[in-house]
Design a protein around this motif. Sequence first.
Motif, mmCIF file in Angstrom:
data_model
loop_
_atom_site.group_PDB
_atom_site.id
_atom_site.type_symbol
_atom_site.label_atom_id
_atom_site.label_comp_id
_atom_site.label_asym_id
_atom_site.label_seq_id
_atom_site.Cartn_x
_atom_site.Cartn_y
_atom_site.Cartn_z
ATOM 1 N N ALA A 167 0.760 -1.225 -0.131
ATOM 2 C CA ALA A 167 -0.111 0.031 0.032
ATOM 3 C C ALA A 167 0.796 1.258 -0.070
ATOM 4 O O ALA A 167 0.607 2.272 -0.568
ATOM 5 C CB ALA A 167 -0.788 -0.019 1.108
ATOM 6 N N ARG A 168 1.931 1.331 0.803
ATOM 7 C CA ARG A 168 2.938 2.362 0.839
ATOM 8 C C ARG A 168 3.437 2.795 -0.521
ATOM 9 O O ARG A 168 3.629 3.723 -0.885
ATOM 10 C CB ARG A 168 3.948 2.298 1.950
ATOM 11 N N ALA A 169 3.911 1.456 -1.208
ATOM 12 C CA ALA A 169 4.615 1.673 -2.545
ATOM 13 C C ALA A 169 3.588 2.330 -3.328
ATOM 14 O O ALA A 169 3.787 3.142 -4.456
ATOM 15 C CB ALA A 169 5.288 0.276 -2.885
ATOM 16 N N PHE A 170 2.373 1.723 -3.723
ATOM 17 C CA PHE A 170 1.454 2.170 -4.286
ATOM 18 C C PHE A 170 1.133 3.701 -4.253
ATOM 19 O O PHE A 170 0.996 4.121 -5.392
ATOM 20 C CB PHE A 170 0.084 1.114 -4.597
ATOM 21 N N CYS A 171 0.802 3.786 -3.038
ATOM 22 C CA CYS A 171 0.296 5.386 -2.836
ATOM 23 C C CYS A 171 1.548 6.283 -2.973
ATOM 24 O O CYS A 171 1.545 7.468 -3.533
ATOM 25 C CB CYS A 171 0.023 5.540 -1.206
ATOM 26 N N ASP A 172 2.923 5.949 -2.747
ATOM 27 C CA ASP A 172 4.068 6.625 -3.258
ATOM 28 C C ASP A 172 4.059 6.983 -4.817
ATOM 29 O O ASP A 172 4.467 7.825 -5.250
ATOM 30 C CB ASP A 172 5.313 6.089 -2.743
ATOM 31 N N GLU A 184 -2.247 0.029 11.522
ATOM 32 C CA GLU A 184 -1.002 0.218 10.542
ATOM 33 C C GLU A 184 -1.439 0.617 9.250
ATOM 34 O O GLU A 184 -0.671 1.428 8.296
ATOM 35 C CB GLU A 184 -0.531 -1.193 10.250
ATOM 36 N N LEU A 185 -3.005 0.610 9.062
ATOM 37 C CA LEU A 185 -3.345 1.008 7.363
ATOM 38 C C LEU A 185 -4.342 2.226 7.649
ATOM 39 O O LEU A 185 -4.835 2.675 6.700
ATOM 40 C CB LEU A 185 -3.913 -0.184 6.848
ATOM 41 N N GLN A 186 -4.605 2.802 8.712
ATOM 42 C CA GLN A 186 -5.558 3.948 8.763
ATOM 43 C C GLN A 186 -5.252 5.264 8.097
ATOM 44 O O GLN A 186 -6.084 5.982 7.733
ATOM 45 C CB GLN A 186 -5.975 4.147 10.384
ATOM 46 N N TRP A 187 -3.824 5.384 7.828
ATOM 47 C CA TRP A 187 -3.385 6.467 7.071
ATOM 48 C C TRP A 187 -3.857 6.380 5.645
ATOM 49 O O TRP A 187 -4.008 7.486 4.955
ATOM 50 C CB TRP A 187 -1.840 6.215 7.012
ATOM 51 N N LEU A 188 -4.338 5.156 5.353
ATOM 52 C CA LEU A 188 -4.842 4.953 3.884
ATOM 53 C C LEU A 188 -6.448 5.804 3.656
ATOM 54 O O LEU A 188 -6.480 6.109 2.345
ATOM 55 C CB LEU A 188 -5.352 3.533 3.798
ATOM 56 N N GLU A 189 -6.984 6.139 4.523
ATOM 57 C CA GLU A 189 -8.197 6.905 4.551
ATOM 58 C C GLU A 189 -7.991 8.266 3.899
ATOM 59 O O GLU A 189 -8.812 9.007 3.440
ATOM 60 C CB GLU A 189 -9.085 6.937 5.899
ATOM 61 N N ASN A 190 -6.683 8.901 4.128
ATOM 62 C CA ASN A 190 -6.324 10.108 3.724
ATOM 63 C C ASN A 190 -5.477 10.197 2.235
ATOM 64 O O ASN A 190 -5.262 11.484 1.989
ATOM 65 C CB ASN A 190 -5.564 10.792 4.736
ATOM 66 N N GLU A 191 -5.316 9.086 1.845
ATOM 67 C CA GLU A 191 -4.930 8.822 0.494
ATOM 68 C C GLU A 191 -5.682 9.273 -0.798
ATOM 69 O O GLU A 191 -6.901 8.697 -0.878
ATOM 70 C CB GLU A 191 -4.053 7.807 0.180
ATOM 71 N N TRP A 241 -0.447 5.135 -7.582
ATOM 72 C CA TRP A 241 -1.135 4.081 -8.273
ATOM 73 C C TRP A 241 -2.264 3.814 -7.555
ATOM 74 O O TRP A 241 -2.462 3.858 -6.347
ATOM 75 C CB TRP A 241 -0.164 2.846 -8.261
ATOM 76 N N PRO A 242 -3.442 3.343 -8.219
ATOM 77 C CA PRO A 242 -4.690 3.311 -7.537
ATOM 78 C C PRO A 242 -4.620 2.090 -6.547
ATOM 79 O O PRO A 242 -4.253 0.784 -6.913
ATOM 80 C CB PRO A 242 -5.749 2.901 -8.915
ATOM 81 N N VAL A 243 -5.502 2.297 -5.616
ATOM 82 C CA VAL A 243 -5.757 1.352 -4.470
ATOM 83 C C VAL A 243 -7.008 1.378 -4.079
ATOM 84 O O VAL A 243 -7.900 2.079 -4.226
ATOM 85 C CB VAL A 243 -5.097 1.621 -3.151
ATOM 86 N N PHE A 244 -7.581 0.006 -4.141
ATOM 87 C CA PHE A 244 -9.219 -0.229 -3.767
ATOM 88 C C PHE A 244 -9.212 -1.035 -2.596
ATOM 89 O O PHE A 244 -8.810 -2.236 -2.275
ATOM 90 C CB PHE A 244 -9.899 -0.910 -4.729
ATOM 91 N N ALA A 245 -9.651 -0.524 -1.205
ATOM 92 C CA ALA A 245 -9.854 -1.354 -0.097
ATOM 93 C C ALA A 245 -11.168 -1.664 0.325
ATOM 94 O O ALA A 245 -12.197 -0.651 0.619
ATOM 95 C CB ALA A 245 -9.158 -0.598 1.055
ATOM 96 N N THR A 249 -9.201 3.943 -2.740
ATOM 97 C CA THR A 249 -10.896 4.189 -2.721
ATOM 98 C C THR A 249 -11.352 3.102 -1.668
ATOM 99 O O THR A 249 -10.819 1.947 -1.831
ATOM 100 C CB THR A 249 -11.307 3.592 -4.040
ATOM 101 N N LEU A 250 -11.944 3.453 -0.741
ATOM 102 C CA LEU A 250 -12.536 2.464 0.345
ATOM 103 C C LEU A 250 -13.964 2.173 0.159
ATOM 104 O O LEU A 250 -14.885 3.114 -0.050
ATOM 105 C CB LEU A 250 -12.193 3.171 1.638
#
Length: 245
Positions: free
Chosen positions: A72-77, A114-121, A80-84, A125-126
């Motif tokens: 997730a870190r690498a994709f966000c850096d 460990e993944l709550q930061w993803l909500e602000n990326e 690239w698209p992430v779907f959770a 897409t959540l």
Amino acid sequence: MGDMVCPPRGIDLLKNELPVDQEAFVLNGDVKTGLVMVDLVNGFCTVGAGNLAPRQPDKQISGMIEESVRLARAFCDKKWPVFAFLDTHHRDVPEPPYPPHCIAGTDEANLVPELQWLENEANATLRRKDCIDGFIGSVEKDGSNMFVDWVVNNQIQAILVVGICTDICVLDFICSALSARNRGLLSPLQDVVVYSRGCATFDLPVRVARAAKDVIAHPQELMHHIGLYIAKGRGAKVVSKVTFS
């Protein structure tokens, strides 16, 4: 008297009879790839967080979280698209055969710390889903599908899937995604890739199941392997290593 040879374990016999050949997966940006994360929520991953959470620290689940965070870190850096997917249920709507879990408004239904930061990326897409299969759980009231729209709008050619449980929510989603791809509903998607070390399932040994009522045994290593085997048989690619070039 010669050296004694120990008989193979049941899981080893199974792996010999039902092998899952795994390869390495290298992401270089040439193929538009999206990361799909299935149910990395407290209710399935955090010790003591709920009816379906692990009762004690679990090596397979911890490893799955670690690898999922890395990806997730690498994709966000790279933007690239992430779907959770986040398993989330209404208190008064049961999901048999499972006990109440991941109730909306509780911490069970939230991403692991460990993944709550993803909500602000911005590129993430959540989707909160109220059923096992995230593909079905992405259907909107108007008949559209949030996951299908994500694939089409981002022109995704391959998805890399991680999450929990390998043989339940992950597998159901993979099978539906493959069927939708084959029907031409997910163009331009071509490959569904499952990362074995980025997936995990729960452990319910036979001895524990026998002592309980109306409970089916679910040995972790065995069911993890079976989930990967079925996914591969349906047409997914199973990989044991993911790197970025």
